[in-house]
Structure formats: C-alpha cells, structure tokens
Design a protein around this motif. Sequence first.
Motif, PDB file in Angstrom:
ATOM      1  N   CYS A   1       5.087  -2.309  -6.042  1.00  0.00           N
ATOM      2  CA  CYS A   1       4.574  -3.489  -5.336  1.00  0.00           C
ATOM      3  C   CYS A   1       5.660  -4.094  -4.450  1.00  0.00           C
ATOM      4  CB  CYS A   1       4.074  -4.533  -6.336  1.00  0.00           C
ATOM      5  SG  CYS A   1       2.549  -4.049  -7.186  1.00  0.00           S
ATOM      6  N   LEU A   2       6.890  -4.084  -5.025  1.00  0.00           N
ATOM      7  CA  LEU A   2       8.017  -4.651  -4.259  1.00  0.00           C
ATOM      8  C   LEU A   2       8.289  -3.794  -3.025  1.00  0.00           C
ATOM      9  CD1 LEU A   2      10.307  -6.695  -3.997  1.00  0.00           C
ATOM     10  CD2 LEU A   2      11.695  -5.233  -5.490  1.00  0.00           C
TER      11      LEU A   2
ATOM     12  N   ALA B   1       6.187  -1.796  -1.562  1.00  0.00           N
ATOM     13  CA  ALA B   1       5.076  -1.930  -0.626  1.00  0.00           C
ATOM     14  C   ALA B   1       5.201  -3.204   0.194  1.00  0.00           C
ATOM     15  CB  ALA B   1       3.755  -1.909  -1.407  1.00  0.00           C
ATOM     16  N   ALA B   2       5.576  -4.275  -0.528  1.00  0.00           N
ATOM     17  CA  ALA B   2       5.734  -5.555   0.179  1.00  0.00           C
ATOM     18  C   ALA B   2       6.860  -5.481   1.218  1.00  0.00           C
ATOM     19  CB  ALA B   2       6.017  -6.655  -0.829  1.00  0.00           C
ATOM     20  N   ALA B   3       7.969  -4.811   0.797  1.00  0.00           N
ATOM     21  CA  ALA B   3       9.109  -4.685   1.719  1.00  0.00           C
ATOM     22  C   ALA B   3       8.731  -3.833   2.909  1.00  0.00           C
ATOM     23  CB  ALA B   3      10.277  -4.054   0.957  1.00  0.00           C
ATOM     24  N   THR B   4       7.980  -2.734   2.625  1.00  0.00           N
ATOM     25  CA  THR B   4       7.563  -1.843   3.719  1.00  0.00           C
ATOM     26  C   THR B   4       6.726  -2.602   4.710  1.00  0.00           C
ATOM     27  OG1 THR B   4       7.639   0.073   2.258  1.00  0.00           O
ATOM     28  CG2 THR B   4       6.326   0.282   4.273  1.00  0.00           C
ATOM     29  N   ILE B   5       5.758  -3.379   4.191  1.00  0.00           N
ATOM     30  CA  ILE B   5       4.875  -4.141   5.085  1.00  0.00           C
ATOM     31  C   ILE B   5       5.696  -5.175   5.867  1.00  0.00           C
ATOM     32  CG2 ILE B   5       2.953  -5.774   5.149  1.00  0.00           C
ATOM     33  CD1 ILE B   5       1.845  -4.291   2.688  1.00  0.00           C
ATOM     34  N   THR B   6       6.656  -5.788   5.136  1.00  0.00           N
ATOM     35  CA  THR B   6       7.421  -6.866   5.777  1.00  0.00           C
ATOM     36  C   THR B   6       8.342  -6.327   6.863  1.00  0.00           C
ATOM     37  OG1 THR B   6       7.354  -8.163   3.742  1.00  0.00           O
ATOM     38  CG2 THR B   6       9.061  -8.746   5.353  1.00  0.00           C
TER      39      THR B   6
END
Length: 322
Positions: free
Chosen positions: A292-293, A295-300
């Motif tokens: 999740c982390l 994924a969040a970093a990738t999106i960010t």
Amino acid sequence: EEFKLKALEKIVSGLKRQVDSNSKAISENKKAQKIAEEQLEVERSAIKEWWKTACQCILTLSPRDIGKLKSTVNMGQKCPECIEDLSLAILALFEGTLRPSDTKDERKELMNSAKKIVTSIDVKKKLASVDPDPDGENKFVKGASIIRARFLKKKAFHYDAIARVCTGSEKIFVWVSEALAYEEKVNTKVEPLKAQIVQLKQDLAPFEVDKARLLGEHATESTNLSDQRRLVEELAASGSHFEEEFAAFNRQTELSSSLCDLMVDEYVDHTKDWVQRLGQLTRLKKSLDVDCLLAAATITYLGGLPLNARECILALWMQMLA
C-alpha cells in the motif's frame, strides 16, 4: 397371516371330514330304516293275508251252531265256565281290555257285556268282519294278550272241553286260537321290526344334531377362512406394491448417491482451489502494508509522469531495493 390361513384350512378340512363321516352314518341309518320299514310292511301284509285265511272257520258257523252258543250263554249260572271264558275272550278281542273278574258280581257284569256281542243277531258277521291292523297297539292284539294271560292256562279252556259242552262253539274257539296265533306273529315279527325302527330313529337323532352343529361350525370357519384369504391376498398385493416402491426408492437412492459422489468430487476440487487462494491471500496480507505504501508512493511520485519515465524510475527503484 399365512400361518393363520393354513390353520383355518386345516380346521375347515377337519370339520368337512367330520360332516362327511356324520352324513355317511346318517345315510346308513336311513337306509337301515328304509329296509326295516319295507320288511315291516311285508310282514304286516303277510299277517293280514294269513288272517283272512285263518278266520275262514267263522264262515262255517251254521245258524244251529250260533243258536246253541246263545242258548248255552243264556243259561246264567249253569253256563259252563269254559263257555263263559270263551265269551269273555271275544269281549277282550273286541274291546282290547278286560276288567278283573275275581268276584261273582264282577264276572256277572263282564258276562252281561259279553252277551251283547255273543247273542247279537249278527254275531257271525261281527266275528267274520274283524280286520285287525297288525300293530301291537290295536285292541285286537291287546285282547289276545289278555286271553293268553288269563284263560290259556285254564285246563277247561281248550277245544275238546268246549266241543263237549256246546257243539259248534269249538269253531269260535278255533277263531280265538287263531287270534292268539295272530298276536304271536305280531309280537315276534312286527314288534321287533317296529322296535328296530324306533331304535334307529333314536340313534339317528344325535347324528342329526351333531351334523347341524358341525355344519354351523363349518360355515363359521369357512367364513373366517374366506376373510383370511382376502386378507392374505390384500397383504400380498400390498407387498407387491411395496416392492415396486422399494425398487423405485433404491433407484432414487442410487441416483442420489451418484449425485452425492459428483458433488463431493466437485467440492474437493473447489476446496483445493480455495485453499490455494486463501494461502495466496494470507501471504499477500503480510506485505499488504508495504504494498500500500509503495502504491501510494508510486501514485504520488510517478502519477504525473509519462509511461516510459515511470518504467525507468521503477526499474531503478527495484535495483536499489534488490
């Protein structure tokens, strides 16, 4: 129920044998009765014919003979005892009875009754017309029995004595003697046959009563047997229907068993698949936070970059993490 049916069949069969045996005994008894009755009729006819011949002696009585007899009877106290006894014998044959004559008055009274027959105008016709029925119950036979008991043993009551005191009266004595012979024939030939018939009828009565009882029992048990047979037939029909239903049930059971086996096989396959998936999910759960982390970093960090730039940066990160 089959056992009850066989027991009832045995009972009905036994009752039928008893009825048949009873019927045979009744038939034999009635046959014996018929033979005895035919013999009785033959003997009666023979005795009647014999009597017609035996009483021919009366037809030879002349007016002179009858006149002498009447004169002798009307002598009163001087009438010989044998002639009085002969007169009383005639009275007994006509009336079938004879009162005691132990005293002079009693004998005189009886003689007055006898005189009415002996001294009557048509005495010959009366004696000749006697046609007794060969039966021990009739007056003639009863009278002969009385003569045999009361007069036959007297010394003066015989042919020669009567012929000596009253010529012509001996013919009437012969007639009385024939009456005694008639009575003897009835007692020795007719009465035994009558007694035999009576005994046969008495013997027959219990058989007929027993047969009626057996027929009643046979009818009752036959009804019970019929009812039992219907019950067995109904049970057999029910058993046949049950067998058909049981066969159908077995077919359904086999089908259900097959479906059950199929369902179990499919359930095993699905179980294995779900177990595998569950294992994968369990393993994935352990890295879920990190994923999740990332994924969040990738999106960010990579969300606004073009595809080639995102792939280049991603490859660089994977090298660094390795």
